[in-house]
Write a protein that holds these residues in place. Structure first.
Motif, PDB file in Angstrom:
ATOM      1  N   PRO A  72      -6.515  -8.388  -7.725  1.00  0.00           N
ATOM      2  CA  PRO A  72      -6.307  -9.160  -8.562  1.00  0.00           C
ATOM      3  C   PRO A  72      -8.184  -9.197  -9.606  1.00  0.00           C
ATOM      4  N   SER A  73      -8.534  -8.604  -9.274  1.00  0.00           N
ATOM      5  CA  SER A  73      -9.911  -8.868 -10.117  1.00  0.00           C
ATOM      6  C   SER A  73     -11.435  -7.733  -8.162  1.00  0.00           C
ATOM      7  N   TYR A  74     -12.486  -7.279  -9.770  1.00  0.00           N
ATOM      8  CA  TYR A  74     -12.872  -7.114  -8.943  1.00  0.00           C
ATOM      9  C   TYR A  74     -14.312  -7.858  -8.179  1.00  0.00           C
ATOM     10  N   GLN A  75     -14.547  -7.185  -6.722  1.00  0.00           N
ATOM     11  CA  GLN A  75     -15.019  -7.801  -6.384  1.00  0.00           C
ATOM     12  C   GLN A  75     -16.242  -7.261  -5.521  1.00  0.00           C
ATOM     13  N   ALA A  76     -17.955  -8.369  -6.373  1.00  0.00           N
ATOM     14  CA  ALA A  76     -19.114  -8.180  -6.366  1.00  0.00           C
ATOM     15  C   ALA A  76     -19.216  -7.213  -4.524  1.00  0.00           C
ATOM     16  N   GLY A  77     -20.426  -6.048  -4.506  1.00  0.00           N
ATOM     17  CA  GLY A  77     -20.537  -6.291  -3.081  1.00  0.00           C
ATOM     18  C   GLY A  77     -21.370  -4.542  -3.336  1.00  0.00           C
ATOM     19  N   PRO A  78     -21.568  -4.613  -2.107  1.00  0.00           N
ATOM     20  CA  PRO A  78     -22.384  -3.091  -1.582  1.00  0.00           C
ATOM     21  C   PRO A  78     -21.403  -2.146  -1.710  1.00  0.00           C
ATOM     22  N   ARG A  79     -22.163  -0.846  -2.045  1.00  0.00           N
ATOM     23  CA  ARG A  79     -20.760   0.525  -1.730  1.00  0.00           C
ATOM     24  C   ARG A  79     -21.496   0.809  -0.089  1.00  0.00           C
ATOM     25  N   THR A  80     -20.516   0.210   0.931  1.00  0.00           N
ATOM     26  CA  THR A  80     -20.290  -0.016   2.110  1.00  0.00           C
ATOM     27  C   THR A  80     -18.864   0.027   2.457  1.00  0.00           C
ATOM     28  N   PHE A  81     -18.376   0.497   3.508  1.00  0.00           N
ATOM     29  CA  PHE A  81     -16.701   0.942   4.000  1.00  0.00           C
ATOM     30  C   PHE A  81     -17.109   1.792   5.444  1.00  0.00           C
ATOM     31  N   THR A  82     -15.435   1.414   5.117  1.00  0.00           N
ATOM     32  CA  THR A  82     -15.043   1.763   6.751  1.00  0.00           C
ATOM     33  C   THR A  82     -13.891   1.994   7.145  1.00  0.00           C
ATOM     34  N   LEU A  83     -14.024   3.159   7.118  1.00  0.00           N
ATOM     35  CA  LEU A  83     -11.732   3.514   7.121  1.00  0.00           C
ATOM     36  C   LEU A  83     -11.696   4.637   8.325  1.00  0.00           C
ATOM     37  N   SER A  84     -10.216   4.851   9.034  1.00  0.00           N
ATOM     38  CA  SER A  84     -10.329   5.333   9.603  1.00  0.00           C
ATOM     39  C   SER A  84      -8.433   6.232   9.301  1.00  0.00           C
ATOM     40  N   LEU A  85      -8.872   7.434   9.112  1.00  0.00           N
ATOM     41  CA  LEU A  85      -7.654   7.741   9.281  1.00  0.00           C
ATOM     42  C   LEU A  85      -7.146   8.449  10.707  1.00  0.00           C
ATOM     43  N   PRO A  86      -5.429   8.518  10.977  1.00  0.00           N
ATOM     44  CA  PRO A  86      -5.614   8.991  12.578  1.00  0.00           C
ATOM     45  C   PRO A  86      -4.785  10.386  12.166  1.00  0.00           C
ATOM     46  N   SER A  87      -5.207  11.299  10.992  1.00  0.00           N
ATOM     47  CA  SER A  87      -4.810  13.013  11.516  1.00  0.00           C
ATOM     48  C   SER A  87      -6.008  13.808  11.049  1.00  0.00           C
ATOM     49  N   LEU A  88      -6.282  13.744  11.517  1.00  0.00           N
ATOM     50  CA  LEU A  88      -7.984  15.575  10.817  1.00  0.00           C
ATOM     51  C   LEU A  88      -6.874  16.114  10.204  1.00  0.00           C
ATOM     52  N   ASP A  89      -5.640  16.523  10.790  1.00  0.00           N
ATOM     53  CA  ASP A  89      -4.678  17.535  10.655  1.00  0.00           C
ATOM     54  C   ASP A  89      -4.057  17.770   8.308  1.00  0.00           C
ATOM     55  N   LEU A  90      -4.008  16.351   8.894  1.00  0.00           N
ATOM     56  CA  LEU A  90      -3.333  16.192   7.146  1.00  0.00           C
ATOM     57  C   LEU A  90      -4.911  15.468   6.726  1.00  0.00           C
ATOM     58  N   PHE A  91      -5.514  15.114   6.550  1.00  0.00           N
ATOM     59  CA  PHE A  91      -6.427  15.100   5.720  1.00  0.00           C
ATOM     60  C   PHE A  91      -7.506  16.568   5.804  1.00  0.00           C
ATOM     61  N   GLN A  92      -7.265  17.609   6.648  1.00  0.00           N
ATOM     62  CA  GLN A  92      -7.780  19.022   6.703  1.00  0.00           C
ATOM     63  C   GLN A  92      -7.091  19.477   5.759  1.00  0.00           C
ATOM     64  N   ARG A  93      -5.590  19.378   4.888  1.00  0.00           N
ATOM     65  CA  ARG A  93      -4.805  19.822   4.445  1.00  0.00           C
ATOM     66  C   ARG A  93      -5.003  19.092   3.080  1.00  0.00           C
ATOM     67  N   ILE A  94      -5.649  17.568   2.944  1.00  0.00           N
ATOM     68  CA  ILE A  94      -5.844  17.302   1.454  1.00  0.00           C
ATOM     69  C   ILE A  94      -7.466  18.055   1.331  1.00  0.00           C
ATOM     70  N   VAL A  95      -8.138  18.440   1.878  1.00  0.00           N
ATOM     71  CA  VAL A  95      -9.246  18.691   1.741  1.00  0.00           C
ATOM     72  C   VAL A  95      -9.322  20.546   1.121  1.00  0.00           C
ATOM     73  N   ASP A  96      -8.168  21.434   1.895  1.00  0.00           N
ATOM     74  CA  ASP A  96      -8.259  22.184   1.198  1.00  0.00           C
ATOM     75  C   ASP A  96      -7.515  22.739   0.280  1.00  0.00           C
ATOM     76  N   THR A  97      -6.593  21.920  -0.028  1.00  0.00           N
ATOM     77  CA  THR A  97      -6.347  21.569  -1.132  1.00  0.00           C
ATOM     78  C   THR A  97      -7.410  21.470  -2.524  1.00  0.00           C
ATOM     79  N   ILE A  98      -8.116  20.013  -2.120  1.00  0.00           N
ATOM     80  CA  ILE A  98      -9.173  19.475  -3.548  1.00  0.00           C
ATOM     81  C   ILE A  98     -10.282  20.585  -3.159  1.00  0.00           C
ATOM     82  N   ALA A  99     -10.528  22.530  -2.562  1.00  0.00           N
ATOM     83  CA  ALA A  99     -11.656  23.207  -2.321  1.00  0.00           C
ATOM     84  C   ALA A  99     -10.733  23.737  -3.428  1.00  0.00           C
TER      85      ALA A  99
END
Length: 306
Positions: A72-99
């Motif tokens: 709805p609107s941009y919120q002020a704050g530091p560049r701090t975040f945490t996220l967890s992806l359940p599948s290393l395999d999926l993220f690995q395929r995405i990274v390989d494609t970006i390469a």
């Protein structure tokens, strides 16, 4: 994974410049309690190691594109975040494609999810990756942030894990040396490996997606689509896709000869199909196959107009 790219200016710019350092983007003052119990303010210290030259807040001031879906609107704050992806395999395929496109990858993290958007050097291929919050096991993000890393370094880290493991990505700008952390851990959490990568200095930019209205949209079974490309590739390095309301045809021709393959709309190889009138488009087969070889999708969606 599609998303709408909207241009959003930073409305609270004056407030940011008051509270954040224009040189490094960190908060100018930090509150703390001294030994007597009194609240005090301490001025921040600049970190000169691997600091990005352009901060997210400055980038928005310049009017760069921000990926937003339901913010709805941009919120002020530091560049701090945490996220967890359940599948290393999926993220690995995405990274390989970006390469395939770039050596240095700039990721954006905001309330709408994790995103990477970029074109190759020749501006032939555009890759837009969007992982929404609901696809993450953990998602703690309150403001728009970005980080740039060497994609080969990320590939090396992910290669040390197993496909059934999870990936935890985090960043905290209040650390002495700003880094992005990648943790690879087993589902039970009994074994965890953490890698901290220094950020790469780079200009802050986000590739805008074109907003187009497509006449033909088809969802194919990926195995069938790859087989069709291989059929056409026998005589041509390009494929022309011709969409009609009752089905889709694939053409290829060269000095060797020509080939034509047709799939009816009612075929099991087509999961969904909508077409207004008649549409044609032509693609380089190698470009498509290079993406498919890394991503290994189960379904493929094509969108085009004549």
């Amino acid at each position: 994974m599609s998303s709408i790219i909207q241009l959003q200016k930073l409305k609270e710019l004056a407030e940011y410049k008051k509270n954040y350092c224009e040189k490094c983007g960190k908060r100018k003052y930090y509150a703390f309690t001294d030994d007597t119990g009194q609240e005090q303010q301490s001025e921040h210290v600049h970190s000169s190691v691997f600091r990005t030259k352009v901060d997210t807040r400055d980038a928005l001031e310049l009017g760069l594109f921000q990926a937003v879906e339901d913010i709805p609107s941009y919120q002020a704050g530091p560049r701090t975040f945490t996220l967890s992806l359940p599948s290393l395999d999926l993220f690995q395929r995405i990274v390989d494609t970006i390469a395939l496109l770039t050596e240095e990858a700039q990721f954006w993290v905001g309330p709408s999810g994790l995103r990477f958007t970029s074109m190759d050097m020749s501006h032939i291929m555009l890759l837009d990756v969007h992982i929404p919050p609901e696809k993450c096991e953990k998602f703690d993000v309150s403001a728009l942030a970005h980080f740039t890393v060497r994609i080969e370094d990320v590939k090396t880290i992910l290669a040390r894990g197993n496909r059934n493991e999870a990936v935890h990505i985090s960043m905290n700008e209040f650390e002495e040396e700003e880094k992005v952390f990648f943790q690879v851990f087993s589902k039970g959490g009994y074994r965890k490996k953490e890698y901290g990568l220094h950020l790469i200095e780079t200009a802050t930019s986000q590739c805008p997606l074109p907003k187009l209205d497509y006449d033909a949209t088809t969802l194919f079974d990926a195995k069938a689509f790859r087989e069709i490309l291989e059929d056409v590739e026998v005589v041509s390095d390009q494929v022309t896709i011709h969409a009609l309301p009752d089905g889709v045809s694939f053409f290829g021709k060269s000095d060797i000869g020509k080939v034509h393959t047709r799939i009816d709309k009612i075929s099991a190889d087509i999961l969904e199909h909508t077409c207004r009138g008649e549409s044609k488009t032509t693609y380089n087969i190698d470009h498509i196959k290079s993406f498919l070889a890394k991503l290994k999708p189960e379904v493929i969606s094509t969108h085009f107009s004549t």
